[in-house]
Write a protein that holds these residues in place. Structure first.
Motif, PDB file in Angstrom:
ATOM      1  N   LEU A  15     -10.759   4.148  56.731  1.00 37.03           N
ATOM      2  CA  LEU A  15     -12.120   4.538  57.070  1.00 37.03           C
ATOM      3  C   LEU A  15     -13.090   4.208  55.943  1.00 37.03           C
ATOM      4  O   LEU A  15     -12.873   4.571  54.802  1.00 37.03           O
ATOM      5  CB  LEU A  15     -12.193   6.037  57.361  1.00 37.03           C
ATOM      6  CG  LEU A  15     -11.691   6.465  58.736  1.00 37.03           C
ATOM      7  CD1 LEU A  15     -11.905   7.949  58.917  1.00 37.03           C
ATOM      8  CD2 LEU A  15     -12.395   5.704  59.841  1.00 37.03           C
ATOM      9  N   GLY A  16     -14.138   3.540  56.283  1.00 39.52           N
ATOM     10  CA  GLY A  16     -15.146   3.201  55.281  1.00 39.52           C
ATOM     11  C   GLY A  16     -14.793   1.963  54.511  1.00 39.52           C
ATOM     12  O   GLY A  16     -15.605   1.045  54.413  1.00 39.52           O
ATOM     13  N   ALA A  17     -13.586   1.892  53.974  1.00 35.75           N
ATOM     14  CA  ALA A  17     -13.205   0.727  53.192  1.00 35.75           C
ATOM     15  C   ALA A  17     -12.915  -0.478  54.060  1.00 35.75           C
ATOM     16  O   ALA A  17     -13.038  -1.604  53.602  1.00 35.75           O
ATOM     17  CB  ALA A  17     -11.981   1.044  52.340  1.00 35.75           C
ATOM     18  N   ALA A  18     -12.550  -0.243  55.307  1.00 34.37           N
ATOM     19  CA  ALA A  18     -12.141  -1.406  56.083  1.00 34.37           C
ATOM     20  C   ALA A  18     -12.494  -1.391  57.561  1.00 34.37           C
ATOM     21  O   ALA A  18     -12.366  -2.415  58.201  1.00 34.37           O
ATOM     22  CB  ALA A  18     -10.621  -1.593  55.950  1.00 34.37           C
ATOM     23  N   ALA A  19     -12.939  -0.281  58.112  1.00 36.65           N
ATOM     24  CA  ALA A  19     -12.998  -0.317  59.564  1.00 36.65           C
ATOM     25  C   ALA A  19     -14.222   0.321  60.224  1.00 36.65           C
ATOM     26  O   ALA A  19     -14.946  -0.350  60.927  1.00 36.65           O
ATOM     27  CB  ALA A  19     -11.727   0.314  60.139  1.00 36.65           C
ATOM     28  N   VAL A  20     -14.440   1.614  60.025  1.00 35.17           N
ATOM     29  CA  VAL A  20     -15.413   2.342  60.838  1.00 35.17           C
ATOM     30  C   VAL A  20     -16.481   2.954  59.951  1.00 35.17           C
ATOM     31  O   VAL A  20     -16.178   3.572  58.938  1.00 35.17           O
ATOM     32  CB  VAL A  20     -14.719   3.469  61.636  1.00 35.17           C
ATOM     33  CG1 VAL A  20     -15.721   4.199  62.514  1.00 35.17           C
ATOM     34  CG2 VAL A  20     -13.607   2.881  62.486  1.00 35.17           C
ATOM     35  N   ASP A  21     -17.753   2.803  60.322  1.00 33.96           N
ATOM     36  CA  ASP A  21     -18.810   3.355  59.480  1.00 33.96           C
ATOM     37  C   ASP A  21     -18.959   4.857  59.705  1.00 33.96           C
ATOM     38  O   ASP A  21     -18.411   5.435  60.639  1.00 33.96           O
ATOM     39  CB  ASP A  21     -20.135   2.616  59.687  1.00 33.96           C
ATOM     40  CG  ASP A  21     -20.742   2.842  61.067  1.00 33.96           C
ATOM     41  OD1 ASP A  21     -20.473   3.902  61.673  1.00 33.96           O
ATOM     42  OD2 ASP A  21     -21.482   1.973  61.543  1.00 33.96           O
ATOM     43  N   LEU A  96     -14.721  -2.562  63.885  1.00 27.24           N
ATOM     44  CA  LEU A  96     -14.528  -3.925  63.392  1.00 27.24           C
ATOM     45  C   LEU A  96     -14.181  -3.891  61.910  1.00 27.24           C
ATOM     46  O   LEU A  96     -14.692  -3.051  61.165  1.00 27.24           O
ATOM     47  CB  LEU A  96     -15.797  -4.757  63.596  1.00 27.24           C
ATOM     48  CG  LEU A  96     -16.235  -5.002  65.042  1.00 27.24           C
ATOM     49  CD1 LEU A  96     -17.608  -5.658  65.058  1.00 27.24           C
ATOM     50  CD2 LEU A  96     -15.216  -5.862  65.768  1.00 27.24           C
ATOM     51  N   PRO A  97     -13.328  -4.802  61.455  1.00 28.53           N
ATOM     52  CA  PRO A  97     -13.061  -4.870  60.020  1.00 28.53           C
ATOM     53  C   PRO A  97     -14.305  -5.293  59.265  1.00 28.53           C
ATOM     54  O   PRO A  97     -15.105  -6.089  59.776  1.00 28.53           O
ATOM     55  CB  PRO A  97     -11.953  -5.913  59.905  1.00 28.53           C
ATOM     56  CG  PRO A  97     -11.923  -6.636  61.196  1.00 28.53           C
ATOM     57  CD  PRO A  97     -12.597  -5.792  62.220  1.00 28.53           C
ATOM     58  N   ALA A 217     -18.581  -4.903  46.592  1.00 27.52           N
ATOM     59  CA  ALA A 217     -19.475  -4.960  47.747  1.00 27.52           C
ATOM     60  C   ALA A 217     -18.872  -5.813  48.852  1.00 27.52           C
ATOM     61  O   ALA A 217     -19.309  -5.749  49.997  1.00 27.52           O
ATOM     62  CB  ALA A 217     -20.833  -5.535  47.333  1.00 27.52           C
ATOM     63  N   ASP A 218     -17.856  -6.590  48.525  1.00 24.03           N
ATOM     64  CA  ASP A 218     -17.225  -7.515  49.465  1.00 24.03           C
ATOM     65  C   ASP A 218     -15.714  -7.406  49.328  1.00 24.03           C
ATOM     66  O   ASP A 218     -15.152  -7.697  48.272  1.00 24.03           O
ATOM     67  CB  ASP A 218     -17.694  -8.944  49.160  1.00 24.03           C
ATOM     68  CG  ASP A 218     -17.118  -9.968  50.123  1.00 24.03           C
ATOM     69  OD1 ASP A 218     -16.282  -9.596  50.972  1.00 24.03           O
ATOM     70  OD2 ASP A 218     -17.500 -11.139  50.028  1.00 24.03           O
ATOM     71  N   LEU A 219     -15.053  -6.990  50.397  1.00 25.91           N
ATOM     72  CA  LEU A 219     -13.595  -6.842  50.338  1.00 25.91           C
ATOM     73  C   LEU A 219     -12.879  -8.174  50.147  1.00 25.91           C
ATOM     74  O   LEU A 219     -11.726  -8.201  49.742  1.00 25.91           O
ATOM     75  CB  LEU A 219     -13.089  -6.169  51.617  1.00 25.91           C
ATOM     76  CG  LEU A 219     -13.236  -4.649  51.651  1.00 25.91           C
ATOM     77  CD1 LEU A 219     -12.875  -4.112  53.028  1.00 25.91           C
ATOM     78  CD2 LEU A 219     -12.374  -3.999  50.589  1.00 25.91           C
ATOM     79  N   GLY A 220     -13.572  -9.263  50.421  1.00 23.72           N
ATOM     80  CA  GLY A 220     -12.980 -10.572  50.194  1.00 23.72           C
ATOM     81  C   GLY A 220     -12.645 -10.815  48.732  1.00 23.72           C
ATOM     82  O   GLY A 220     -11.812 -11.677  48.412  1.00 23.72           O
ATOM     83  N   GLU A 221     -13.258 -10.050  47.833  1.00 25.82           N
ATOM     84  CA  GLU A 221     -13.009 -10.197  46.401  1.00 25.82           C
ATOM     85  C   GLU A 221     -11.786  -9.403  45.937  1.00 25.82           C
ATOM     86  O   GLU A 221     -11.371  -9.513  44.785  1.00 25.82           O
ATOM     87  CB  GLU A 221     -14.241  -9.740  45.616  1.00 25.82           C
ATOM     88  CG  GLU A 221     -15.511 -10.531  45.938  1.00 25.82           C
ATOM     89  CD  GLU A 221     -16.742  -9.937  45.274  1.00 25.82           C
ATOM     90  OE1 GLU A 221     -16.582  -8.939  44.523  1.00 25.82           O
ATOM     91  OE2 GLU A 221     -17.842 -10.441  45.510  1.00 25.82           O
ATOM     92  N   LEU A 222     -11.220  -8.611  46.826  1.00 23.07           N
ATOM     93  CA  LEU A 222     -10.133  -7.720  46.428  1.00 23.07           C
ATOM     94  C   LEU A 222      -8.901  -8.452  45.878  1.00 23.07           C
ATOM     95  O   LEU A 222      -8.393  -8.064  44.819  1.00 23.07           O
ATOM     96  CB  LEU A 222      -9.737  -6.824  47.618  1.00 23.07           C
ATOM     97  CG  LEU A 222      -8.555  -5.884  47.405  1.00 23.07           C
ATOM     98  CD1 LEU A 222      -8.839  -4.908  46.256  1.00 23.07           C
ATOM     99  CD2 LEU A 222      -8.247  -5.128  48.694  1.00 23.07           C
TER     100      LEU A 222
END
Length: 230
Positions: A15-21, A96-97, A217-222
């Motif tokens: 929650l929050g980190a990847a899926a639902v606001d 949505l992710p 700010a962008d999970l793509g950087e993880l």
């Protein structure tokens, strides 16, 4: 092990980190307490929603229980209503992710890093999210509030993941979360990396104050962050 050993487990708070606001959760919570007479326009409603904001990331059942501490029947009724309202809200608004989430999880798996997807939602609520995201195969382990005695801000979820996945050292663990309570859980568990995900609910200052070691700010950087810390 030294602090430069590879990160072998990433615990991602769904929650929050990847899926639902937060608006989906807030809507479900408001509808749940309304079944118990705590409705818009009352002082009790304002107090309850302030409490909801202060406890983001907690198990909804635990938040509701603190609102009705001397009436377990009302608390259970409101919690059942929350699960129904949560499903309705997800059906209406979707799940949505966040951008970069799928790629990040795929890269972590390709690098041999174990992933635990966790949430303080109940098993039915989390299962709904996992189905909508088609994420059942994204994690080596999936944990919900029903799997532990205490959810966030306690360390139980993270420590359970460490034990079940056979991780030898808590310093080889990274936790990704968008809530202060998730950050506190990671700190209490002893995780080396505590990565706060910036959102419209929790800004960087709140996450830093709670103890986040890094902000994204962008999970793509993880994946790059996890690799560089190893």
């Amino acid at each position: 092990m030294s602090d430069t050993s590879p990160v072998s487990l990433v615990c991602c708070d769904v929650l929050g980190a990847a899926a639902v606001d937060g608006s989906v959760l807030e809507r479900a919570f408001a509808e749940a307490i309304a079944t118990q007479g705590v409705v818009t326009g009352t002082a009790a409603y304002v107090k309850a929603m302030v409490h909801f904001d202060q406890t983001r990331g907690w198990s909804p059942a635990e938040v509701i229980r603190t609102l009705f501490p001397e009436d377990e029947i009302r608390a259970q009724a409101a919690n059942h209503s929350f699960d129904r309202s949560f499903q309705t809200a997800v059906d209406r608004f979707g799940a949505l992710p966040l951008p970069g989430a799928n790629d990040a999880l795929a890269k972590l798996a390709a690098a041999g890093t174990k992933v635990c997807l966790m949430s303080c939602l109940s098993r039915p609520a989390l299962s709904l999210i996992m189905e909508r995201l088609a994420w059942w195969q994204r994690g080596d382990l999936i944990l919900c509030a029903d799997d532990v005695a205490r959810g966030f801000p306690w360390p139980d979820l993270v420590l359970t993941a460490i034990l079940r996945l056979g991780i030898g050292d808590v310093r080889d663990v990274a936790v990704v979360t968008a809530s202060e309570s998730g950050v506190l859980s990671a700190r209490r568990a002893g995780a080396r990396l505590v990565i706060g995900v910036l959102s419209d609910v929790h800004d960087g200052r709140r996450l830093r104050r709670a103890g986040a070691t890094h902000l994204l700010a962008d999970l793509g950087e993880l994946p790059d962050l996890v690799a560089s810390a190893s």
